[in-house]
Write a protein that holds these residues in place. Structure first.
Motif, PDB file in Angstrom:
ATOM      1  N   ARG A  99     -10.184  -7.395   3.793  1.00 31.25           N
ATOM      2  CA  ARG A  99      -8.785  -7.802   3.856  1.00 31.25           C
ATOM      3  C   ARG A  99      -7.943  -6.925   2.923  1.00 31.25           C
ATOM      4  NH1 ARG A  99      -7.715 -13.828   2.507  1.00 31.25           N
ATOM      5  NH2 ARG A  99      -5.750 -13.561   1.465  1.00 31.25           N
ATOM      6  N   GLU A 100      -6.963  -6.280   3.503  1.00 31.41           N
ATOM      7  CA  GLU A 100      -6.075  -5.425   2.723  1.00 31.41           C
ATOM      8  C   GLU A 100      -4.635  -5.872   2.925  1.00 31.41           C
ATOM      9  OE1 GLU A 100      -6.681  -1.471   4.107  1.00 31.41           O
ATOM     10  OE2 GLU A 100      -8.551  -1.216   2.987  1.00 31.41           O
ATOM     11  N   THR A 101      -3.849  -5.738   1.889  1.00 25.65           N
ATOM     12  CA  THR A 101      -2.430  -6.021   1.977  1.00 25.65           C
ATOM     13  C   THR A 101      -1.693  -4.739   1.604  1.00 25.65           C
ATOM     14  OG1 THR A 101      -2.834  -8.294   1.296  1.00 25.65           O
ATOM     15  CG2 THR A 101      -0.576  -7.509   1.129  1.00 25.65           C
ATOM     16  N   GLN A 102      -0.808  -4.289   2.475  1.00 21.36           N
ATOM     17  CA  GLN A 102      -0.027  -3.089   2.178  1.00 21.36           C
ATOM     18  C   GLN A 102       1.439  -3.465   2.032  1.00 21.36           C
ATOM     19  OE1 GLN A 102      -0.734  -0.069   5.115  1.00 21.36           O
ATOM     20  NE2 GLN A 102      -2.662   0.535   4.152  1.00 21.36           N
ATOM     21  N   TYR A 103       2.065  -2.869   1.050  1.00 21.44           N
ATOM     22  CA  TYR A 103       3.483  -3.101   0.854  1.00 21.44           C
ATOM     23  C   TYR A 103       4.101  -1.872   0.187  1.00 21.44           C
ATOM     24  CZ  TYR A 103       1.756  -4.470  -3.771  1.00 21.44           C
ATOM     25  OH  TYR A 103       1.124  -4.500  -4.979  1.00 21.44           O
ATOM     26  N   GLY A 104       5.398  -1.745   0.304  1.00 23.38           N
ATOM     27  CA  GLY A 104       6.103  -0.625  -0.297  1.00 23.38           C
ATOM     28  C   GLY A 104       6.610  -0.970  -1.673  1.00 23.38           C
ATOM     29  N   GLN A 105       6.695   0.050  -2.519  1.00 24.62           N
ATOM     30  CA  GLN A 105       7.173  -0.155  -3.872  1.00 24.62           C
ATOM     31  C   GLN A 105       8.043   1.036  -4.265  1.00 24.62           C
ATOM     32  OE1 GLN A 105       3.967  -1.190  -6.440  1.00 24.62           O
ATOM     33  NE2 GLN A 105       5.279  -2.284  -7.843  1.00 24.62           N
ATOM     34  N   ILE A 106       8.905   0.828  -5.222  1.00 22.90           N
ATOM     35  CA  ILE A 106       9.784   1.891  -5.683  1.00 22.90           C
ATOM     36  C   ILE A 106       9.491   2.147  -7.160  1.00 22.90           C
ATOM     37  CG2 ILE A 106      12.173   2.613  -6.019  1.00 22.90           C
ATOM     38  CD1 ILE A 106      12.931   0.703  -3.743  1.00 22.90           C
ATOM     39  N   SER A 107       9.268   3.414  -7.511  1.00 25.16           N
ATOM     40  CA  SER A 107       8.978   3.761  -8.900  1.00 25.16           C
ATOM     41  C   SER A 107      10.251   3.718  -9.742  1.00 25.16           C
ATOM     42  CB  SER A 107       8.354   5.155  -8.963  1.00 25.16           C
ATOM     43  OG  SER A 107       9.334   6.130  -8.662  1.00 25.16           O
ATOM     44  N   LYS A 108      10.088   3.932 -11.045  1.00 26.84           N
ATOM     45  CA  LYS A 108      11.243   3.938 -11.958  1.00 26.84           C
ATOM     46  C   LYS A 108      12.208   5.062 -11.609  1.00 26.84           C
ATOM     47  CE  LYS A 108       8.732   2.030 -15.854  1.00 26.84           C
ATOM     48  NZ  LYS A 108       8.193   2.277 -17.202  1.00 26.84           N
ATOM     49  N   ASN A 109      11.667   6.156 -11.055  1.00 27.60           N
ATOM     50  CA  ASN A 109      12.496   7.310 -10.705  1.00 27.60           C
ATOM     51  C   ASN A 109      13.141   7.156  -9.331  1.00 27.60           C
ATOM     52  OD1 ASN A 109      11.687   8.481 -13.106  1.00 27.60           O
ATOM     53  ND2 ASN A 109       9.950   9.528 -12.161  1.00 27.60           N
ATOM     54  N   GLY A 110      12.862   6.054  -8.621  1.00 26.46           N
ATOM     55  CA  GLY A 110      13.462   5.803  -7.320  1.00 26.46           C
ATOM     56  C   GLY A 110      12.661   6.322  -6.141  1.00 26.46           C
ATOM     57  N   LYS A 111      11.455   6.799  -6.389  1.00 26.16           N
ATOM     58  CA  LYS A 111      10.616   7.318  -5.308  1.00 26.16           C
ATOM     59  C   LYS A 111       9.871   6.155  -4.639  1.00 26.16           C
ATOM     60  CE  LYS A 111       6.902  10.538  -4.383  1.00 26.16           C
ATOM     61  NZ  LYS A 111       5.890  11.415  -4.955  1.00 26.16           N
ATOM     62  N   ARG A 112       9.883   6.129  -3.292  1.00 23.56           N
ATOM     63  CA  ARG A 112       9.177   5.091  -2.541  1.00 23.56           C
ATOM     64  C   ARG A 112       7.730   5.510  -2.318  1.00 23.56           C
ATOM     65  NH1 ARG A 112      11.989   1.224   0.195  1.00 23.56           N
ATOM     66  NH2 ARG A 112      14.240   1.363   0.027  1.00 23.56           N
ATOM     67  N   TYR A 113       6.835   4.539  -2.434  1.00 22.57           N
ATOM     68  CA  TYR A 113       5.432   4.802  -2.107  1.00 22.57           C
ATOM     69  C   TYR A 113       4.771   3.532  -1.603  1.00 22.57           C
ATOM     70  CZ  TYR A 113       4.563   2.959  -6.809  1.00 22.57           C
ATOM     71  OH  TYR A 113       4.514   2.171  -7.927  1.00 22.57           O
ATOM     72  N   SER A 114       3.638   3.704  -0.937  1.00 22.00           N
ATOM     73  CA  SER A 114       2.910   2.593  -0.326  1.00 22.00           C
ATOM     74  C   SER A 114       1.754   2.176  -1.242  1.00 22.00           C
ATOM     75  CB  SER A 114       2.371   3.021   1.032  1.00 22.00           C
ATOM     76  OG  SER A 114       1.619   1.973   1.595  1.00 22.00           O
ATOM     77  N   VAL A 115       1.557   0.871  -1.366  1.00 18.66           N
ATOM     78  CA  VAL A 115       0.481   0.324  -2.196  1.00 18.66           C
ATOM     79  C   VAL A 115      -0.447  -0.489  -1.297  1.00 18.66           C
ATOM     80  CG1 VAL A 115      -0.078  -1.221  -4.115  1.00 18.66           C
ATOM     81  CG2 VAL A 115       1.975   0.191  -4.203  1.00 18.66           C
ATOM     82  N   THR A 116      -1.749  -0.265  -1.443  1.00 21.91           N
ATOM     83  CA  THR A 116      -2.748  -1.050  -0.713  1.00 21.91           C
ATOM     84  C   THR A 116      -3.502  -1.911  -1.715  1.00 21.91           C
ATOM     85  OG1 THR A 116      -2.995   0.704   0.906  1.00 21.91           O
ATOM     86  CG2 THR A 116      -4.744  -0.954   0.814  1.00 21.91           C
ATOM     87  N   ARG A 117      -3.489  -3.212  -1.470  1.00 18.07           N
ATOM     88  CA  ARG A 117      -4.196  -4.157  -2.338  1.00 18.07           C
ATOM     89  C   ARG A 117      -5.374  -4.745  -1.594  1.00 18.07           C
ATOM     90  NH1 ARG A 117      -1.564  -9.137  -3.663  1.00 18.07           N
ATOM     91  NH2 ARG A 117      -3.344  -9.849  -4.804  1.00 18.07           N
ATOM     92  N   HIS A 118      -6.511  -4.836  -2.249  1.00 14.89           N
ATOM     93  CA  HIS A 118      -7.694  -5.503  -1.696  1.00 14.89           C
ATOM     94  C   HIS A 118      -7.742  -6.877  -2.349  1.00 14.89           C
ATOM     95  CE1 HIS A 118      -9.052  -1.766   0.122  1.00 14.89           C
ATOM     96  NE2 HIS A 118      -8.630  -1.185  -0.991  1.00 14.89           N
ATOM     97  N   SER A 119      -7.180  -7.864  -1.662  1.00  9.83           N
ATOM     98  CA  SER A 119      -6.909  -9.153  -2.295  1.00  9.83           C
ATOM     99  C   SER A 119      -8.089 -10.115  -2.351  1.00  9.83           C
ATOM    100  CB  SER A 119      -5.743  -9.830  -1.578  1.00  9.83           C
ATOM    101  OG  SER A 119      -6.026  -9.944  -0.215  1.00  9.83           O
ATOM    102  N   ALA A 120      -9.233  -9.770  -1.757  1.00  2.00           N
ATOM    103  CA  ALA A 120     -10.356 -10.716  -1.761  1.00  2.00           C
ATOM    104  C   ALA A 120     -11.627 -10.126  -2.359  1.00  2.00           C
ATOM    105  CB  ALA A 120     -10.634 -11.196  -0.347  1.00  2.00           C
ATOM    106  N   ARG A 121     -11.542  -8.998  -3.021  1.00  2.66           N
ATOM    107  CA  ARG A 121     -12.738  -8.352  -3.546  1.00  2.66           C
ATOM    108  C   ARG A 121     -13.401  -9.150  -4.675  1.00  2.66           C
ATOM    109  NH1 ARG A 121     -12.055  -2.219  -2.914  1.00  2.66           N
ATOM    110  NH2 ARG A 121     -12.266  -2.097  -0.660  1.00  2.66           N
ATOM    111  N   GLN A 122     -12.639  -9.974  -5.366  1.00  4.95           N
ATOM    112  CA  GLN A 122     -13.217 -10.748  -6.462  1.00  4.95           C
ATOM    113  C   GLN A 122     -14.026 -11.942  -5.962  1.00  4.95           C
ATOM    114  OE1 GLN A 122     -10.058 -10.583  -5.658  1.00  4.95           O
ATOM    115  NE2 GLN A 122      -8.944 -12.451  -6.095  1.00  4.95           N
ATOM    116  N   LEU A 123     -13.946 -12.229  -4.658  1.00  5.41           N
ATOM    117  CA  LEU A 123     -14.684 -13.354  -4.083  1.00  5.41           C
ATOM    118  C   LEU A 123     -15.946 -12.867  -3.393  1.00  5.41           C
ATOM    119  CD1 LEU A 123     -11.631 -15.160  -2.482  1.00  5.41           C
ATOM    120  CD2 LEU A 123     -12.778 -15.760  -4.610  1.00  5.41           C
ATOM    121  N   ARG A 124     -16.867 -13.791  -3.168  1.00  5.87           N
ATOM    122  CA  ARG A 124     -18.081 -13.460  -2.425  1.00  5.87           C
ATOM    123  C   ARG A 124     -17.733 -13.195  -0.963  1.00  5.87           C
ATOM    124  NH1 ARG A 124     -23.106 -17.336  -3.922  1.00  5.87           N
ATOM    125  NH2 ARG A 124     -22.878 -17.431  -6.154  1.00  5.87           N
ATOM    126  N   PRO A 125     -18.612 -12.485  -0.234  1.00 10.26           N
ATOM    127  CA  PRO A 125     -18.376 -12.288   1.207  1.00 10.26           C
ATOM    128  C   PRO A 125     -18.395 -13.622   1.949  1.00 10.26           C
ATOM    129  CG  PRO A 125     -20.125 -10.856   0.416  1.00 10.26           C
ATOM    130  CD  PRO A 125     -19.782 -11.772  -0.709  1.00 10.26           C
TER     131      PRO A 125
END
Length: 164
Positions: A99-125
């Protein structure tokens, strides 16, 4: 329906006994079953998360007809802010590891970039059969039935001896 004639006879004899004898049976049964249930859960739990959500919230309800084993149903808040009753499914059955969650984020300098989070890795399969509560219940129920029976028979015998 699978049923035991011996357990049915026990339940019937508890129901037909006097109120104070019923209360004594419940009073003696609850602490023994509670400690056995929590010990069994603690043996199967392998992470702090499972201990917090499943073992520390384990409860037992004893009536004249049955013994209920409960875990993860409390509304109490955990240290991270989540509630045990909201997290017990993830603690018991795990989660999809891809399970991955992707979302956009803006840096302090105003540059846009994409972030991928693995939101269930801390849990067992994911496991449909469960990791803690279900295996513990399958293992401990025969022992708890024997414990409940012994306690009830001993209490009924002591009550009978006092009358006689």
């Amino acid at each position: 329906m699978n049923s035991s004639r011996e357990l049915q006879a026990l339940i019937l004899s508890i129901r037909r006994s006097e109120k104070e004898v019923q209360a004594q049976i419940r009073k003696h049964t609850k602490p023994m079953v509670q400690s056995a249930w929590q010990q069994g859960l603690a043996q199967h739990a392998s992470t702090r998360f499972e201990h917090k959500v499943l073992v520390e919230t384990a409860r037992v309800a004893v009536s004249n007809q049955n013994v209920k084993l409960k875990s993860g149903g409390l509304a109490k808040k955990l240290s991270g802010g989540g509630r045990a009753r909201e997290l017990y499914v993830a603690a018991e059955f795990g989660a999809d590891q891809n399970r991955e969650t992707q979302y956009g984020q803006i840096s302090k300098n105003g540059k846009r970039y994409s972030v991928t989070r693995h939101s269930a890795r801390q849990l067992r399969p994911r496991n449909k059969k469960g990791y803690v509560v279900y295996p513990t219940a399958a293992e401990i129920i025969p022992r708890l039935a024997a414990l409940w029976t012994q306690t009830a028979v001993r209490t009924l015998y002591e009550a009978f001896e006092k009358k006689g």
